[in-house]
Design a protein around this motif. Sequence first.
Motif, PDB file in Angstrom:
ATOM      1  N   PRO A  85      26.062  10.535  18.096  1.00 40.40           N
ATOM      2  CA  PRO A  85      27.418  10.992  17.774  1.00 40.40           C
ATOM      3  C   PRO A  85      27.758  12.335  18.423  1.00 40.40           C
ATOM      4  N   LEU A  86      28.985  12.430  18.905  1.00 31.75           N
ATOM      5  CA  LEU A  86      29.533  13.701  19.378  1.00 31.75           C
ATOM      6  C   LEU A  86      30.266  14.329  18.198  1.00 31.75           C
ATOM      7  N   TYR A  87      29.793  15.487  17.732  1.00 33.36           N
ATOM      8  CA  TYR A  87      30.359  16.102  16.547  1.00 33.36           C
ATOM      9  C   TYR A  87      31.627  16.894  16.850  1.00 33.36           C
ATOM     10  N   THR A  88      31.580  17.676  17.931  1.00 30.12           N
ATOM     11  CA  THR A  88      32.737  18.494  18.283  1.00 30.12           C
ATOM     12  C   THR A  88      32.553  18.999  19.717  1.00 30.12           C
ATOM     13  N   PHE A  89      33.583  19.606  20.241  1.00 33.19           N
ATOM     14  CA  PHE A  89      33.485  20.277  21.545  1.00 33.19           C
ATOM     15  C   PHE A  89      34.436  21.469  21.534  1.00 33.19           C
ATOM     16  N   PHE A  90      34.122  22.454  22.355  1.00 34.74           N
ATOM     17  CA  PHE A  90      34.936  23.664  22.453  1.00 34.74           C
ATOM     18  C   PHE A  90      34.609  24.326  23.788  1.00 34.74           C
ATOM     19  N   HIS A  91      35.287  25.416  24.091  1.00 33.35           N
ATOM     20  CA  HIS A  91      35.030  26.079  25.370  1.00 33.35           C
ATOM     21  C   HIS A  91      35.326  27.570  25.258  1.00 33.35           C
ATOM     22  N   ASN A  92      34.789  28.315  26.202  1.00 33.72           N
ATOM     23  CA  ASN A  92      35.149  29.720  26.373  1.00 33.72           C
ATOM     24  C   ASN A  92      35.525  29.919  27.841  1.00 33.72           C
ATOM     25  N   GLU A  93      35.564  31.134  28.301  1.00 28.81           N
ATOM     26  CA  GLU A  93      35.998  31.377  29.680  1.00 28.81           C
ATOM     27  C   GLU A  93      35.038  30.805  30.712  1.00 28.81           C
ATOM     28  N   GLN A  94      33.753  30.731  30.359  1.00 31.11           N
ATOM     29  CA  GLN A  94      32.750  30.320  31.340  1.00 31.11           C
ATOM     30  C   GLN A  94      32.328  28.855  31.230  1.00 31.11           C
ATOM     31  N   ASN A  95      32.286  28.333  30.015  1.00 26.61           N
ATOM     32  CA  ASN A  95      31.641  27.030  29.808  1.00 26.61           C
ATOM     33  C   ASN A  95      32.426  26.113  28.875  1.00 26.61           C
ATOM     34  N   ILE A  96      32.099  24.816  28.990  1.00 24.60           N
ATOM     35  CA  ILE A  96      32.528  23.812  28.027  1.00 24.60           C
ATOM     36  C   ILE A  96      31.284  23.405  27.248  1.00 24.60           C
ATOM     37  N   PHE A  97      31.404  23.266  25.921  1.00 27.07           N
ATOM     38  CA  PHE A  97      30.274  22.930  25.072  1.00 27.07           C
ATOM     39  C   PHE A  97      30.560  21.643  24.305  1.00 27.07           C
ATOM     40  N   THR A  98      29.625  20.717  24.325  1.00 26.20           N
ATOM     41  CA  THR A  98      29.729  19.525  23.483  1.00 26.20           C
ATOM     42  C   THR A  98      28.549  19.529  22.516  1.00 26.20           C
ATOM     43  N   VAL A  99      28.833  19.310  21.244  1.00 22.58           N
ATOM     44  CA  VAL A  99      27.818  19.397  20.190  1.00 22.58           C
ATOM     45  C   VAL A  99      27.513  17.994  19.678  1.00 22.58           C
ATOM     46  N   MET A 100      26.244  17.613  19.756  1.00 24.32           N
ATOM     47  CA  MET A 100      25.811  16.258  19.408  1.00 24.32           C
ATOM     48  C   MET A 100      24.659  16.288  18.423  1.00 24.32           C
ATOM     49  N   GLU A 101      24.353  15.126  17.890  1.00 23.85           N
ATOM     50  CA  GLU A 101      23.161  14.989  17.051  1.00 23.85           C
ATOM     51  C   GLU A 101      21.913  15.314  17.870  1.00 23.85           C
ATOM     52  N   TYR A 102      20.971  15.974  17.230  1.00 20.73           N
ATOM     53  CA  TYR A 102      19.690  16.281  17.874  1.00 20.73           C
ATOM     54  C   TYR A 102      18.695  15.171  17.577  1.00 20.73           C
ATOM     55  N   ALA A 103      18.240  14.508  18.629  1.00 22.25           N
ATOM     56  CA  ALA A 103      17.237  13.446  18.488  1.00 22.25           C
ATOM     57  C   ALA A 103      15.862  14.063  18.711  1.00 22.25           C
ATOM     58  N   SER A 104      15.136  14.251  17.637  1.00 25.20           N
ATOM     59  CA  SER A 104      13.913  15.054  17.676  1.00 25.20           C
ATOM     60  C   SER A 104      12.785  14.434  18.488  1.00 25.20           C
ATOM     61  N   SER A 105      12.809  13.115  18.685  1.00 28.11           N
ATOM     62  CA  SER A 105      11.712  12.467  19.403  1.00 28.11           C
ATOM     63  C   SER A 105      11.923  12.401  20.909  1.00 28.11           C
ATOM     64  N   ASN A 106      13.047  12.948  21.396  1.00 30.37           N
ATOM     65  CA  ASN A 106      13.334  12.996  22.823  1.00 30.37           C
ATOM     66  C   ASN A 106      13.769  11.631  23.352  1.00 30.37           C
ATOM     67  N   SER A 107      13.700  11.469  24.682  1.00 31.79           N
ATOM     68  CA  SER A 107      14.219  10.245  25.298  1.00 31.79           C
ATOM     69  C   SER A 107      13.238   9.083  25.161  1.00 31.79           C
ATOM     70  N   LEU A 108      13.775   7.886  25.316  1.00 29.11           N
ATOM     71  CA  LEU A 108      12.947   6.685  25.265  1.00 29.11           C
ATOM     72  C   LEU A 108      11.900   6.714  26.374  1.00 29.11           C
ATOM     73  N   HIS A 109      12.262   7.279  27.509  1.00 23.69           N
ATOM     74  CA  HIS A 109      11.316   7.386  28.623  1.00 23.69           C
ATOM     75  C   HIS A 109      10.138   8.274  28.248  1.00 23.69           C
ATOM     76  N   THR A 110      10.432   9.423  27.613  1.00 24.14           N
ATOM     77  CA  THR A 110       9.374  10.342  27.193  1.00 24.14           C
ATOM     78  C   THR A 110       8.472   9.703  26.146  1.00 24.14           C
ATOM     79  N   VAL A 111       9.091   9.005  25.191  1.00 28.12           N
ATOM     80  CA  VAL A 111       8.314   8.326  24.154  1.00 28.12           C
ATOM     81  C   VAL A 111       7.429   7.246  24.783  1.00 28.12           C
ATOM     82  N   MET A 112       7.960   6.520  25.751  1.00 24.47           N
ATOM     83  CA  MET A 112       7.198   5.463  26.421  1.00 24.47           C
ATOM     84  C   MET A 112       5.983   6.038  27.158  1.00 24.47           C
ATOM     85  N   ARG A 113       6.188   7.143  27.862  1.00 22.06           N
ATOM     86  CA  ARG A 113       5.088   7.746  28.629  1.00 22.06           C
ATOM     87  C   ARG A 113       3.998   8.301  27.712  1.00 22.06           C
ATOM     88  N   ALA A 114       4.337   8.533  26.446  1.00 23.50           N
ATOM     89  CA  ALA A 114       3.353   9.047  25.482  1.00 23.50           C
ATOM     90  C   ALA A 114       2.527   7.931  24.843  1.00 23.50           C
TER      91      ALA A 114
END
Length: 288
Positions: A85-114
């Motif tokens: 889920p994308l929770y929100t987004f905002f920006h300042n003069e330098q950057n655009i920020f998108t705030v999402m759920e944190y998936a603690s186990s990382n990517s499926l690729h990383t999990v597979m390699r482990a």
Amino acid sequence: MIQERNEENKNAREPDKIWRIEDFKLGQVIGSGRFGKVYVAQEKKSECFVAIKVISKASITDDMRDQVFLEITIHSIFKHPHIIPLYTFFHNEQNIFTVMEYASSNSLHTVMRAQKFKRFSEDLAAKYICQVADALHHMHCRRYIHRDVKPENVLVDDRGNAKLADFGWATSAVRKHHGYCGTTDYMAPEVIQGKAYNHSVDIWCLGVMTFELLVGWGPFRSSKPTTTQEKILERKINFPQVVKPNAKHLILKLIEINPSKRLPLLRVMNHKWIKSHYERKVLLNGAL
């Protein structure tokens, strides 16, 4: 906002709040997408963890501008258990920020390699493929295409469930598209050939990913992109013994040269290989 299932996080999901980057403590880089780097972060008030993508405005060319905002717009539409889920987004003069759920186990690729043999068991592979198929079906029903489905763009949450992420190549499925997009090893033949394509490119990618989760590498891998493309156009695949007959049947039904012959996603979720290894939970009101 931060991790939807936690009651204590309600303070961090104030819908009318104007967010600033100062509301968060940024941690280490945990990934990167087409348009920026992704950091783990902690919302100061609730102390809950999120993932924040930081997109530098200076790095956005005129050609990229529309796609950056399209990514945010498309991502914000989806409310599904197997889409980050994308929770929100905002920006300042330098950057655009998108705030999402944190998936603690990382990517499926990383999990597979482990994993012990750097590939998944049939039970786990079937679970992840079914969940990604479910997410893609949700997207396609709303007439959007992901266009870059691969293990690196699927995250695993702390419950061990797959969640589709990174919508940097996502676009509308209202009309057909032309041109290169996505990752070479996962490109459908029609993309390589410069032909018009539709949502069925995601189904091709799902077939490539099914092979990779079971074997540990992609079916068309090569040290040269041109050789990879040749293998794709010929559908030249060597199946090792670890890929059992039912799994092979599914893969070949997904990796069809003719896009119209690729297995529809509802039938993927009900395929005999999936059903023999994973019991799909029926979604009720968008929740498991």
